[in-house]
Design a protein around this motif. Structure first.
Motif, PDB file in Angstrom:
ATOM      1  N   ARG A  81      -8.099   0.855   9.545  1.00  0.00           N
ATOM      2  CA  ARG A  81      -7.893   0.530   8.116  1.00  0.00           C
ATOM      3  C   ARG A  81      -7.834   1.706   7.419  1.00  0.00           C
ATOM      4  NH1 ARG A  81     -12.039  -3.044   4.235  1.00  0.00           N
ATOM      5  NH2 ARG A  81     -10.376  -3.364   2.676  1.00  0.00           N
ATOM      6  N   ASN A 128      -9.476  -2.377  -4.232  1.00  0.00           N
ATOM      7  CA  ASN A 128      -8.745  -1.463  -3.282  1.00  0.00           C
ATOM      8  C   ASN A 128      -7.393  -0.864  -3.671  1.00  0.00           C
ATOM      9  OD1 ASN A 128      -9.663  -4.073  -1.183  1.00  0.00           O
ATOM     10  ND2 ASN A 128     -10.172  -2.099  -0.663  1.00  0.00           N
ATOM     11  N   TYR A 130      -4.116   0.981  -1.889  1.00  0.00           N
ATOM     12  CA  TYR A 130      -3.368   1.272  -0.964  1.00  0.00           C
ATOM     13  C   TYR A 130      -2.333   2.266  -1.306  1.00  0.00           C
ATOM     14  CZ  TYR A 130      -5.300  -2.605   1.675  1.00  0.00           C
ATOM     15  OH  TYR A 130      -6.202  -3.752   2.198  1.00  0.00           O
ATOM     16  N   PHE A 136      -3.949  -2.264   6.670  1.00  0.00           N
ATOM     17  CA  PHE A 136      -5.295  -2.854   7.013  1.00  0.00           C
ATOM     18  C   PHE A 136      -4.832  -3.873   8.443  1.00  0.00           C
ATOM     19  CE2 PHE A 136      -9.568  -5.032   5.863  1.00  0.00           C
ATOM     20  CZ  PHE A 136     -10.041  -4.805   6.881  1.00  0.00           C
ATOM     21  N   HIS A 139      -7.493  -8.845  11.144  1.00  0.00           N
ATOM     22  CA  HIS A 139      -8.771  -9.111  10.913  1.00  0.00           C
ATOM     23  C   HIS A 139      -9.087 -10.456  10.116  1.00  0.00           C
ATOM     24  CE1 HIS A 139      -8.064  -7.614   7.014  1.00  0.00           C
ATOM     25  NE2 HIS A 139      -9.232  -8.149   6.571  1.00  0.00           N
ATOM     26  N   ASP A 141     -11.797 -12.111   7.137  1.00  0.00           N
ATOM     27  CA  ASP A 141     -12.878 -11.892   6.383  1.00  0.00           C
ATOM     28  C   ASP A 141     -14.361 -12.329   6.815  1.00  0.00           C
ATOM     29  OD1 ASP A 141     -10.982 -10.303   5.133  1.00  0.00           O
ATOM     30  OD2 ASP A 141     -10.800 -11.928   3.505  1.00  0.00           O
ATOM     31  N   VAL A 153      -7.041 -12.731  -3.039  1.00  0.00           N
ATOM     32  CA  VAL A 153      -6.478 -11.418  -3.161  1.00  0.00           C
ATOM     33  C   VAL A 153      -5.391 -11.562  -4.577  1.00  0.00           C
ATOM     34  CG1 VAL A 153      -5.135  -9.585  -2.318  1.00  0.00           C
ATOM     35  CG2 VAL A 153      -6.531 -10.949  -1.015  1.00  0.00           C
ATOM     36  N   LEU A 165       1.148  -9.029   2.874  1.00  0.00           N
ATOM     37  CA  LEU A 165       0.049  -9.238   3.573  1.00  0.00           C
ATOM     38  C   LEU A 165       0.650 -10.326   4.423  1.00  0.00           C
ATOM     39  CD1 LEU A 165      -2.906 -10.192   3.497  1.00  0.00           C
ATOM     40  CD2 LEU A 165      -2.533 -11.960   1.731  1.00  0.00           C
ATOM     41  N   HIS A 200      -5.668 -12.023   8.940  1.00  0.00           N
ATOM     42  CA  HIS A 200      -4.415 -11.318   8.140  1.00  0.00           C
ATOM     43  C   HIS A 200      -4.514  -9.987   8.195  1.00  0.00           C
ATOM     44  CE1 HIS A 200      -8.405 -11.963   5.785  1.00  0.00           C
ATOM     45  NE2 HIS A 200      -8.121 -10.756   5.527  1.00  0.00           N
ATOM     46  N   VAL A 202      -2.508  -6.030   6.406  1.00  0.00           N
ATOM     47  CA  VAL A 202      -1.702  -5.524   5.107  1.00  0.00           C
ATOM     48  C   VAL A 202      -0.897  -4.630   5.891  1.00  0.00           C
ATOM     49  CG1 VAL A 202      -1.652  -4.375   3.140  1.00  0.00           C
ATOM     50  CG2 VAL A 202      -3.471  -6.042   3.672  1.00  0.00           C
ATOM     51  N   ARG A 210      -0.311   0.119  -4.012  1.00  0.00           N
ATOM     52  CA  ARG A 210      -0.570  -1.321  -3.998  1.00  0.00           C
ATOM     53  C   ARG A 210      -2.057  -1.357  -4.442  1.00  0.00           C
ATOM     54  NH1 ARG A 210      -2.813  -5.508  -0.949  1.00  0.00           N
ATOM     55  NH2 ARG A 210      -1.364  -7.283  -0.401  1.00  0.00           N
ATOM     56  N   ASN A 212      -5.220  -3.882  -5.470  1.00  0.00           N
ATOM     57  CA  ASN A 212      -5.554  -5.290  -5.452  1.00  0.00           C
ATOM     58  C   ASN A 212      -7.221  -5.453  -5.823  1.00  0.00           C
ATOM     59  OD1 ASN A 212      -5.143  -4.597  -2.797  1.00  0.00           O
ATOM     60  ND2 ASN A 212      -7.039  -6.144  -2.978  1.00  0.00           N
ATOM     61  N   THR A 214     -10.356  -8.158  -4.604  1.00  0.00           N
ATOM     62  CA  THR A 214     -10.403  -9.492  -3.771  1.00  0.00           C
ATOM     63  C   THR A 214     -11.676 -10.005  -4.003  1.00  0.00           C
ATOM     64  OG1 THR A 214     -11.763  -7.745  -2.206  1.00  0.00           O
ATOM     65  CG2 THR A 214      -9.241  -7.914  -1.519  1.00  0.00           C
ATOM     66  N   ASN A 402     -13.930  -7.934   7.649  1.00  0.00           N
ATOM     67  CA  ASN A 402     -13.896  -6.897   6.641  1.00  0.00           C
ATOM     68  C   ASN A 402     -15.300  -6.249   6.155  1.00  0.00           C
ATOM     69  OD1 ASN A 402     -15.030  -9.132   5.458  1.00  0.00           O
ATOM     70  ND2 ASN A 402     -13.725  -8.935   3.508  1.00  0.00           N
TER      71      ASN A 402
HETATM   72  O1  LIG Z   1      -4.873  -6.764  -0.056  1.00  0.00           O
HETATM   73  C1  LIG Z   1      -4.981  -7.554   0.833  1.00  0.00           C
HETATM   74  O2  LIG Z   1      -3.796  -8.476   0.506  1.00  0.00           O
HETATM   75  C2  LIG Z   1      -5.700  -8.122   1.685  1.00  0.00           C
HETATM   76  C3  LIG Z   1      -6.926  -7.083   1.669  1.00  0.00           C
HETATM   77  C4  LIG Z   1      -8.008  -7.493   2.801  1.00  0.00           C
HETATM   78  O3  LIG Z   1      -7.578  -8.330   3.748  1.00  0.00           O
HETATM   79  C5  LIG Z   1      -9.454  -7.183   2.854  1.00  0.00           C
HETATM   80  O4  LIG Z   1      -9.620  -6.372   1.769  1.00  0.00           O
HETATM   81  O5  LIG Z   1     -10.156  -7.940   3.432  1.00  0.00           O
END
Ligand SMILES: O=C(O)CCC(=O)C(=O)O
Ligand SMILES: [Fe+2]
Length: 431
Positions: A81, A128, A130, A136, A139, A141, A153, A165, A200, A202, A210, A212, A214, A402
């Motif tokens: 990650r 987050n 990126y 990432f 994994h 969550d 997200v 994603l 999932h 990334v 990017r 985001n 969560t 995560n």
């Molecule tokens: O940013 C995303 O689309 C997913 C991020 C993610 O999987 C996480 O933070 O656990």
């Protein structure tokens, strides 16, 4: 032959239900505002940063490297990650997922039947960032308690490419490309929500940032109706149609039961559920009064809920069970068994003697007991949807989450339902 065809349709309908939803959501400009930093507070409107990469680089520098869970530990490993994270104590956002109507849109798309009317809370978990090259790997969550059922997200409209994603569940894979969905827009968020057992990842961001938020999604008020908008707010573009359709499942199940070639003398139908659910890793029947398996009906998701409700409505009594694959024959358990008990010398005998376990034997759709079957202690079950490795009571497995919390384990129980003979299928009162 006809029973097989009807059962295949039921299987297909159960598998069609999507474990995620996504789309874009238009909101007024102030919804994109972010305040961060304690000593040197900074303010950014993330809908107005297209020409200001410096501001985004500063935000990225203010983040810490994001960690993740490997089994019980929270670790930093940038080969798995690579991203920046900010804890909720370090920033504030103007976006309100409840007041804006976003959470309602998510609930009515992701949840099926009665559940879409139940109250759900979204708890902001992390911000987050990126940057280029961040990613990432796969994994799920990490569940922190039994009420957590999914993740949301929300991606800001900052220019980026890559950072798709990718979601996987059973044999299916879906992609949610926030970069494409947000290209050329500054007044929309891209959002994706998925059940917690959906794996999932990334993919690497190839340019830009990017950014985001969560959120962890929880069942808020078990048993109480929530408020769900009957009409969709303006400016929402939902990419996925609503999930599992309990009405379809009920209609097909009822056709299945009318078929006289299916278990003509009655018997047990079995279904491996499609979703995994968080169960407390340890529990003590003497202290924790409620068996975690008894709570499961109110935690069911997607097509598992549609199936449970359809059985109920047809006057069949759905039962949720664990299945334990021992060396010999699988054993069905109608209660959670403390995992350490399984580690003793004769787990199968212990389950049968002390935990109400029943040995099951797989039979065909047209099974009818013969003289010699009567009085046998094994339970013949026709599995409509397979029970596989995921349905087995797991004690240890390497888990990429995560976070490294492992108070809860994902387990996928199964559902069994007794059906009466042809013409008298109901085994309880229809609801
Ligand atoms: O940013 C995303 O689309 C997913 C991020 C993610 O999987 C996480 O933070 O656990
Ligand atoms: Fe995740």
């Amino acid at each position: 032959m006809t029973a097989i065809r009807a059962l295949a349709r039921l299987k297909q309908t159960l598998a069609q239900s999507l474990p995620y939803c996504g789309g874009t959501f238009e909101l007024p400009s102030d919804s994109f505002e972010l305040y961060y930093g304690r000593e040197n507070a900074k303010f950014l409107n993330l809908s107005k940063t297209a020409n200001n990469p410096d501001a985004l680089n500063s935000l990225q520098s203010a983040c810490e490297p994001a960690q993740f869970g490997r089994h019980t530990e929270t670790v930093l490993d940038e080969t798995y990650r690579k991203a920046g994270k900010m804890d909720t104590s370090e920033f504030l956002v103007r976006l309100d997922v409840v007041k804006s109507g976003l959470l309602d849109v998510v609930c009515s798309s992701l949840l099926s039947g009665d559940k879409s009317r139940r109250s759900v809370t979204a708890e902001l978990y992390k911000l987050n960032v990126y940057g280029e090259g961040a990613f990432f790997k796969p994994h799920t969550d990490t569940p922190t308690n039994s009420n957590m059922f999914g993740s949301l997200v929300v991606v800001f409209p900052t220019p980026h490419s890559g950072g798709t994603l990718v979601l996987r569940h059973h044999e299916h894979e879906w992609t949610f490309d926030s970069a494409k969905l947000l290209a050329g827009t500054s007044n929309r968020f891209a959002y994706a929500a998925f059940f917690s057992d959906v794996e999932h990842e990334v993919t690497p961001v190839t340019s830009g940032h990017r950014i985001n938020l969560t959120y962890n999604l929880y069942w808020a008020d078990l048993g109480l109706d929530g408020i769900v908008l009957s009409t969709q707010p303006d400016g929402v573009n939902v990419l996925q149609p609503p999930s599992a359709n309990a009405t379809d499942v009920g209609r097909i199940l009822s056709e299945v039961l009318e078929d006289s070639s299916l278990l003509p003398a009655g018997g047990t139908l079995g279904f491996g559920l499609r979703h995994a659910y968080p169960f407390p890793r340890t529990w003590d029947p003497a202290v924790d009064k409620l068996d975690p398996l008894l709570l499961l009906p109110i935690l069911l998701k997607g097509s598992d809920l549609a199936l449970y409700d359809a059985c109920d409505a047809l006057g069949l009594e759905p039962k949720l069970k664990f299945i334990s694959e021992t060396d010999d024959k699988p054993v069905l358990l109608d209660r959670a068994v403390q995992l350490s008990v399984m580690e003793i010398e004769d787990p199968e005998g212990t389950m049968l003697r002390e935990h109400n376990g029943v040995v099951v034997e797989e039979v065909g759709a047209d099974f009818e007991p013969s003289e010699e079957d009567i009085g046998k202690s094994v339970r013949p079950v026709h599995w409509v949807t397979r029970v596989g490795a995921i349905n087995k009571l797991a004690s240890t497995y390497i888990h990429y989450g995560n976070e490294g919390v492992l108070s809860h384990l994902y387990m996928t129980p199964c559902l069994t339902v007794e059906v009466g003979p042809v013409g008298a299928r109901q085994t309880s009162r229809a609801k």
